[in-house]
Design a protein around this motif. Sequence first.
Motif, PDB file in Angstrom:
ATOM      1  N   ALA A  82     152.268  30.634   6.113  1.00  0.00           N
ATOM      2  CA  ALA A  82     153.202  31.334   5.225  1.00  0.00           C
ATOM      3  C   ALA A  82     154.634  31.151   5.700  1.00  0.00           C
ATOM      4  O   ALA A  82     154.904  31.085   6.891  1.00  0.00           O
ATOM      5  N   LYS A  83     155.530  31.073   4.732  1.00  0.00           N
ATOM      6  CA  LYS A  83     156.950  30.989   5.044  1.00  0.00           C
ATOM      7  C   LYS A  83     157.536  32.399   5.033  1.00  0.00           C
ATOM      8  O   LYS A  83     156.965  33.316   4.473  1.00  0.00           O
ATOM      9  N   ASP A  84     158.716  32.534   5.632  1.00  0.00           N
ATOM     10  CA  ASP A  84     159.390  33.827   5.687  1.00  0.00           C
ATOM     11  C   ASP A  84     159.669  34.337   4.272  1.00  0.00           C
ATOM     12  O   ASP A  84     160.190  33.606   3.435  1.00  0.00           O
ATOM     13  N   GLY A  85     159.283  35.575   3.992  1.00  0.00           N
ATOM     14  CA  GLY A  85     159.516  36.184   2.694  1.00  0.00           C
ATOM     15  C   GLY A  85     158.479  35.850   1.641  1.00  0.00           C
ATOM     16  O   GLY A  85     158.581  36.310   0.506  1.00  0.00           O
ATOM     17  N   GLU A  86     157.487  35.059   1.988  1.00  0.00           N
ATOM     18  CA  GLU A  86     156.467  34.634   1.025  1.00  0.00           C
ATOM     19  C   GLU A  86     155.415  35.730   0.815  1.00  0.00           C
ATOM     20  O   GLU A  86     155.230  36.600   1.654  1.00  0.00           O
ATOM     21  N   THR A  87     154.713  35.651  -0.322  1.00  0.00           N
ATOM     22  CA  THR A  87     153.617  36.571  -0.622  1.00  0.00           C
ATOM     23  C   THR A  87     152.301  35.827  -0.452  1.00  0.00           C
ATOM     24  O   THR A  87     152.106  34.764  -1.017  1.00  0.00           O
ATOM     25  N   VAL A  88     151.419  36.421   0.345  1.00  0.00           N
ATOM     26  CA  VAL A  88     150.129  35.826   0.658  1.00  0.00           C
ATOM     27  C   VAL A  88     149.030  36.778   0.217  1.00  0.00           C
ATOM     28  O   VAL A  88     149.141  37.982   0.399  1.00  0.00           O
ATOM     29  N   LEU A  89     147.962  36.235  -0.372  1.00  0.00           N
ATOM     30  CA  LEU A  89     146.839  37.046  -0.819  1.00  0.00           C
ATOM     31  C   LEU A  89     145.575  36.604  -0.089  1.00  0.00           C
ATOM     32  O   LEU A  89     145.303  35.415   0.001  1.00  0.00           O
ATOM     33  N   ILE A  90     144.834  37.583   0.431  1.00  0.00           N
ATOM     34  CA  ILE A  90     143.574  37.319   1.110  1.00  0.00           C
ATOM     35  C   ILE A  90     142.484  38.097   0.383  1.00  0.00           C
ATOM     36  O   ILE A  90     142.564  39.323   0.279  1.00  0.00           O
ATOM     37  N   ARG A  98     141.534  35.326 -11.874  1.00  0.00           N
ATOM     38  CA  ARG A  98     140.147  34.917 -12.111  1.00  0.00           C
ATOM     39  C   ARG A  98     139.558  34.330 -10.827  1.00  0.00           C
ATOM     40  O   ARG A  98     138.424  34.599 -10.464  1.00  0.00           O
ATOM     41  N   ASP A  99     140.363  33.540 -10.121  1.00  0.00           N
ATOM     42  CA  ASP A  99     139.922  32.943  -8.861  1.00  0.00           C
ATOM     43  C   ASP A  99     139.614  34.022  -7.824  1.00  0.00           C
ATOM     44  O   ASP A  99     138.587  33.957  -7.143  1.00  0.00           O
ATOM     45  N   VAL A 100     140.490  35.004  -7.700  1.00  0.00           N
ATOM     46  CA  VAL A 100     140.277  36.090  -6.733  1.00  0.00           C
ATOM     47  C   VAL A 100     139.042  36.897  -7.124  1.00  0.00           C
ATOM     48  O   VAL A 100     138.246  37.278  -6.261  1.00  0.00           O
ATOM     49  N   ALA A 101     138.845  37.149  -8.414  1.00  0.00           N
ATOM     50  CA  ALA A 101     137.669  37.900  -8.874  1.00  0.00           C
ATOM     51  C   ALA A 101     136.387  37.159  -8.499  1.00  0.00           C
ATOM     52  O   ALA A 101     135.420  37.767  -8.035  1.00  0.00           O
ATOM     53  N   LYS A 102     136.378  35.842  -8.676  1.00  0.00           N
ATOM     54  CA  LYS A 102     135.193  35.047  -8.322  1.00  0.00           C
ATOM     55  C   LYS A 102     134.910  35.117  -6.824  1.00  0.00           C
ATOM     56  O   LYS A 102     133.759  35.150  -6.402  1.00  0.00           O
ATOM     57  N   ARG A 103     135.965  35.124  -6.019  1.00  0.00           N
ATOM     58  CA  ARG A 103     135.778  35.235  -4.570  1.00  0.00           C
ATOM     59  C   ARG A 103     135.197  36.592  -4.194  1.00  0.00           C
ATOM     60  O   ARG A 103     134.379  36.691  -3.281  1.00  0.00           O
ATOM     61  N   LEU A 104     135.607  37.654  -4.897  1.00  0.00           N
ATOM     62  CA  LEU A 104     135.120  38.994  -4.585  1.00  0.00           C
ATOM     63  C   LEU A 104     133.729  39.265  -5.163  1.00  0.00           C
ATOM     64  O   LEU A 104     133.074  40.216  -4.766  1.00  0.00           O
ATOM     65  N   GLU A 105     133.279  38.434  -6.101  1.00  0.00           N
ATOM     66  CA  GLU A 105     131.930  38.585  -6.641  1.00  0.00           C
ATOM     67  C   GLU A 105     130.871  38.108  -5.648  1.00  0.00           C
ATOM     68  O   GLU A 105     129.710  38.492  -5.746  1.00  0.00           O
ATOM     69  N   LYS A 106     131.264  37.300  -4.706  1.00  0.00           N
ATOM     70  CA  LYS A 106     130.340  36.807  -3.692  1.00  0.00           C
ATOM     71  C   LYS A 106     129.933  37.964  -2.770  1.00  0.00           C
ATOM     72  O   LYS A 106     130.605  38.994  -2.731  1.00  0.00           O
TER      73      LYS A 106
END
Length: 126
Positions: free
Chosen positions: A62-70, A37-45
């Motif tokens: 980010a740490k090694d092996g971590e998953t990051v979303l932009i 929901r948070d990502v959707a709100k960011r993309l609605e802008k």
Amino acid sequence: MSKTTQVKIERKTNPRTPVLIAALKEGSRQNEAAIWRDVAKRLEKPGRNYAQVNLSKISRYAKDGETVLIAGKVLGAGLLDKAVTVAAYNFSVTAIEKITSLGGKCLTIEQILEENPKGSGIKILQ
């Protein structure tokens, strides 16, 4: 004399965007995962307000092996010194090359939503 007001209707020019926003909201409801929901709100802008994150920032937070979303575009500036999985709306060519050369993965937001419907273990950067 009456005044007429014009209502500005926002439309996304990229047909992928409204489909992605709808999928994120549906994923949020089905899996009770607030991250989508948070990502959707960011993309609605407006698109000019989307995040533009350099690899140096990903390397810093980010740490090694971590998953990051932009919720925006990943740019290739800077050095990346660890293997991370990066999910983003868009990538520059140099960013893809640098991430994959270290053994990391580049995923679209649609792919990460399908792979991890609960959204656990994902860090959002902006």
